[in-house]
Design an enzyme around this catalytic site. Structure first.
Site, PDB file in Angstrom:
ATOM      1  N   ASP A  38      23.479 -12.326  15.554  1.00 38.45           N
ATOM      2  CA  ASP A  38      23.443 -12.005  16.984  1.00 38.45           C
ATOM      3  C   ASP A  38      24.850 -11.683  17.511  1.00 38.45           C
ATOM      4  OD1 ASP A  38      20.748 -12.406  16.997  1.00 38.45           O
ATOM      5  OD2 ASP A  38      20.847 -14.443  17.787  1.00 38.45           O
ATOM      6  N   GLU A 117      -2.918  -6.360  -4.863  1.00 38.79           N
ATOM      7  CA  GLU A 117      -2.143  -6.630  -3.652  1.00 38.79           C
ATOM      8  C   GLU A 117      -3.068  -7.182  -2.583  1.00 38.79           C
ATOM      9  OE1 GLU A 117       0.388  -2.493  -4.397  1.00 38.79           O
ATOM     10  OE2 GLU A 117      -0.780  -2.759  -2.573  1.00 38.79           O
ATOM     11  N   LYS A 119      -4.845  -7.176   0.955  1.00 42.86           N
ATOM     12  CA  LYS A 119      -5.253  -6.118   1.892  1.00 42.86           C
ATOM     13  C   LYS A 119      -4.979  -6.606   3.312  1.00 42.86           C
ATOM     14  CE  LYS A 119      -8.932  -2.929   3.106  1.00 42.86           C
ATOM     15  NZ  LYS A 119      -8.795  -3.125   4.576  1.00 42.86           N
ATOM     16  N   ASP A 121      -4.671  -6.753   7.257  1.00 38.41           N
ATOM     17  CA  ASP A 121      -5.514  -6.244   8.331  1.00 38.41           C
ATOM     18  C   ASP A 121      -4.612  -5.750   9.460  1.00 38.41           C
ATOM     19  OD1 ASP A 121      -7.801  -5.567   9.649  1.00 38.41           O
ATOM     20  OD2 ASP A 121      -8.262  -7.580  10.362  1.00 38.41           O
ATOM     21  N   TYR A 228       3.547  -0.292   0.755  1.00 38.58           N
ATOM     22  CA  TYR A 228       2.707  -0.434  -0.439  1.00 38.58           C
ATOM     23  C   TYR A 228       2.610   0.828  -1.295  1.00 38.58           C
ATOM     24  CZ  TYR A 228      -0.631   1.744   2.787  1.00 38.58           C
ATOM     25  OH  TYR A 228      -1.231   2.586   3.693  1.00 38.58           O
ATOM     26  N   LYS A 317     -13.368  -6.582  -0.901  1.00 37.08           N
ATOM     27  CA  LYS A 317     -13.375  -7.253   0.390  1.00 37.08           C
ATOM     28  C   LYS A 317     -13.827  -8.709   0.290  1.00 37.08           C
ATOM     29  CE  LYS A 317     -12.670  -5.302   3.792  1.00 37.08           C
ATOM     30  NZ  LYS A 317     -13.387  -4.312   4.624  1.00 37.08           N
ATOM     31  N   CYS A 411     -10.206 -26.626  40.780  1.00 38.53           N
ATOM     32  CA  CYS A 411      -9.556 -26.894  39.505  1.00 38.53           C
ATOM     33  C   CYS A 411     -10.149 -28.146  38.860  1.00 38.53           C
ATOM     34  CB  CYS A 411      -8.053 -27.070  39.711  1.00 38.53           C
ATOM     35  SG  CYS A 411      -7.165 -27.602  38.226  1.00 38.53           S
ATOM     36  N   CYS A 414      -7.313 -31.050  38.943  1.00 37.02           N
ATOM     37  CA  CYS A 414      -6.784 -31.689  40.154  1.00 37.02           C
ATOM     38  C   CYS A 414      -7.643 -31.475  41.392  1.00 37.02           C
ATOM     39  CB  CYS A 414      -5.370 -31.195  40.428  1.00 37.02           C
ATOM     40  SG  CYS A 414      -5.286 -29.472  40.975  1.00 37.02           S
ATOM     41  N   CYS A 429      -5.648 -22.152  39.253  1.00 34.76           N
ATOM     42  CA  CYS A 429      -5.483 -23.290  40.145  1.00 34.76           C
ATOM     43  C   CYS A 429      -4.280 -23.021  41.038  1.00 34.76           C
ATOM     44  CB  CYS A 429      -5.257 -24.567  39.332  1.00 34.76           C
ATOM     45  SG  CYS A 429      -4.719 -25.964  40.335  1.00 34.76           S
ATOM     46  N   CYS A 434      -0.673 -29.900  40.199  1.00 32.98           N
ATOM     47  CA  CYS A 434      -1.745 -30.039  39.213  1.00 32.98           C
ATOM     48  C   CYS A 434      -1.185 -30.676  37.947  1.00 32.98           C
ATOM     49  CB  CYS A 434      -2.328 -28.658  38.888  1.00 32.98           C
ATOM     50  SG  CYS A 434      -3.577 -28.696  37.584  1.00 32.98           S
TER      51      CYS A 434
END
Length: 673
Positions: A38, A117, A119, A121, A228, A317, A411, A414, A429, A434
């Protein structure tokens, strides 16, 4: 530092940052701490701020995003990005193996070498590198033509802008952009808390993030990538797919070698499949199966493709993670900002090896869409460690005894009033004290941008709540030395300092006090706008929705939130308690009038005579406002050195231009009037 020195130092920082990105993302072997990274990055940004000509398309700074596009361009893939055939069980995979052998005329007893490998998603993309530099990024699209999303992909930290080592002159890389499960959950919780629409799953979240026309929005999303494969390459690629993946990693691309395995024959594939199925829930990201490829690249070329699918690869799958159960109850859950969300309590059912007893219903729009009721038979789906979702109601199984769930009027934590603000999908709320929100309310109230109560951090707030010392922010001002001495590790000096900090906070300016109250949609800037418009807490509390909407920069959401906040009896009690304790935010000079009333200024370029915040305060003191972008409503653009697109737009619109000297002269002149 002169320009030559700056250019030399910038080149050094650029090389160092690209190298450390490679070590961190491609090799998972960082050489420096995040803090040191950083520090180098901040130094680069400072140099580019002072010398804008040093900014290049592949500078590490370009991950922040670019101005919005009007639409995406189309990109035609040099080689098609093919989809995969699917296999759902052992027999179907055995048939795939037999087809490979028949096509290659291999003996039935011979084992084909496969590479397996995970798969992922996510969303398939292509990265095009020329002479080691990223020049184009695109979505898969229909496999032939995709959308150009280069600026969005540049914001993904694990996408290298510059390759390492000695990469090919032209390299087209295919990969999957995804979001890790923990990040997806955290982000969805934030969306839900902020009254925004949540994403159904990590894949939808990744796809939606990459298709933002404003890449600055994409830059804020927790995206990642694994590469890949390749498309076109202008040098001889390695002889096996496994060697290709290692080469990609050597060039700086992120490849999941740890979870990739070369196996022999059907039995090797089945063992890998079972291993990954068993580890599925322990992975930090979603996978829905494994990808099996013939490892030899010469055999891949010989096998070719059929119906836009490669013969040499398939997706094996996993079974779906769904089950049928009954909603036994729907209970309300209150989040840290007051968002009330419905949670279905289920008759426990096993889903993918885990007993599930709760599922998310997200909000009442989702309940309405599903028509979900207590007593319904439903289909629940589990995705990794994410709380399961109710995906479908089996209305045909209803007996007539099912009970709808109305929008709550109060709520559950509360009893305070509940409001559903315009443009939001969850009710909230409105109670300032609360208990479900109290910890976060206290932290925000005491924060540096709020009442700035130095020393009142998480550790002490947790102890205040555990000991029952506070039920609202007003109770902070009734704490005694004896109360604090009940804390763990609380000495005389610490108690004295904390009580002193609490006492000092009583005289904070009105804008700080308004921001500290945590009124929905009222951040630091809006708090300042409201304070200057209404002048006192009492006047703001009396303001109607119409009066608020008449204020520049106040929209329907802010107006409704402010009116709702001050209409709450419990909130008024807390404000009265604060006043009795001596918390006196005082009054502000009202904005109405002033020689610059109604005038809008925009500042651009490198300002040398004053800072932007200082300039904004000068304008606002005289009744004007400072904006961040140029539009037809802008009255003046103040241009410093090396001003860019804002200056050009101002010229196109015929807006009055001022130098820094002219601006200061105007301020001096108007101040005398």
């Amino acid at each position: 530092m002169d320009r030559n020195q700056a250019r030399q130092r910038h080149a050094e920082l650029d090389a160092q940052l690209h190298h450390h990105n490679y070590r961190y993302y491609a090799l998972d072997a960082p050489e420096i701490t995040d803090a040191e990274y950083d520090r180098l990055f901040r130094e680069l940004l400072e140099l580019e701020k002072r010398f804008p000509e040093l900014v290049t398309a592949d500078s590490p700074s370009q991950r922040v995003g670019a101005p919005p596009l009007e639409k995406f361009e189309s990109v035609r893939h040099t080689l098609p990005m093919l989809s995969l055939s699917n296999r759902k069980d052992k027999e179907e995979f055995r048939e795939f193996d037999a087809q490979i052998k028949r096509f290659l005329a291999l003996p039935e007893a011979e084992d084909v070498e496969y590479i397996c490998e995970m798969k992922l998603d996510g969303l398939a993309v292509e990265l095009v590198y020329q002479n080691g530099r990223l020049i184009t990024g695109s979505t898969r699209g229909d496999g032939i033509t995709g959308e150009k999303i280069t600026e969005n992909l540049k914001t993904v930290p694990s996408v290298p802008l510059v390759l390492q080592g000695n990469p090919p002159g032209l390299l087209e890389v295919r990969g999957e952009v995804y979001i890790e499960t923990d990040e997806f959950q955290r982000w969805n919780r934030e969306l839900e808390e902020n009254g925004q629409k949540t994403f159904a799953n990590p894949r939808n979240a990744a796809a939606g993030s990459l298709r933002q026309l404003d890449s600055r929005i994409t830059a804020k999303r927790p995206l990642n990538i694994y590469c890949y494969g390749i498309g076109q390459i202008d040098s001889s690629p390695p002889q096996t797919h496994g060697e290709l993946l290692k080469a990609l990693q050597g060039w700086g691309l992120r490849v999941n070698l740890a979870e990739t395995q070369v196996v022999s024959g059907v039995q090797g594939v089945l063992e890998y499949y079972q291993s990954m199925l068993g580890r599925r829930d322990a992975l930090p990201f979603e996978i829905d199966g494994v990808v099996v490829k013939v490892n030899r690249r010469d055999w891949q070329n010989e096998l070719g493709e059929v119906s836009n699918r490669p013969r040499w690869a398939t997706a094996y799958k996993f079974p779906p993670r769904q089950a049928v159960t009954v909603i036994e109850d729907i209970q309300m859950q209150v989040g840290r900002t007051g968002a009330i969300t419905p949670v279905a309590h289920l008759k426990p059912v096993e889903v993918s090896g885990v007993m599930v007893a709760r599922a998310s219903l997200h909000n009442w729009d989702e309940i309405a869409r599903l028509d979900a009721r207590i007593g319904d038979h439903v289909v629940v789906e589990r995705a990794g460690d994410v709380i399961p979702d109710v995906v479908r109601v089996l209305a045909e199984k209803r007996s007539g005894s099912e009970t709808p769930v109305p929008l709550p009027e109060s709520c559950p934590a509360c009893g305070s009033a509940v409001a559903k603000l315009e443009g939001e999908v969850v009710p909230r709320c409105q109670g300032l004290s609360c208990p479900a929100q109290l910890k976060e309310s206290l932290k925000h109230f005491a924060s540096r941008t709020g009442m700035d109560i130095e020393g009142l951090g998480d550790r002490y707030i947790d102890q205040l709540l555990r000991l029952g010392k506070v039920q609202s922010v007003a109770d902070l001002y009734t704490l005694t030395r004896e109360d604090l001495f009940e804390f763990e590790r609380m000495g005389e000096k610490l108690a004295e300092n904390l009580l002193g900090a609490i006492e000092s906070s009583k005289q904070r300016p009105l804008p700080r006090f308004l921001h500290a109250l945590g009124i929905r949609h009222v951040g630091q800037h809006i708090a300042k706008v409201l304070a200057r418009q209404f002048g006192s807490l009492e006047a703001l509390a009396r303001a109607s929705r119409e009066e608020l909407l008449a204020v520049h920069e106040i929209g329907p959401q802010v107006a409704e939130s402010v009116v709702s906040f001050f209409a709450s009896p419990r909130n008024r009690e807390v404000l009265e308690a604060l006043e009795k304790s001596g918390v006196s935010p005082g009054t502000e000079a009202r904005r109405a009038g002033g020689p610059l009333s109604g005038k809008t200024f925009v500042f651009t370029g490198a300002l040398t005579r004053f800072g932007r915040k200082e300039a904004q305060e000068m304008v606002e003191r005289l009744g004007g406002r400072a904006a961040g972008s140029v539009s037809k409503k802008t009255d003046y653009v103040v241009a410093g050195e090396e001003a860019g697109s804002k200056l050009e737009k101002a010229r196109q619109l015929g807006i009055a231009l001022l130098s820094e000297e002219e601006f200061l002269e105007m301020m001096e002149k108007e101040s005398r009037q």
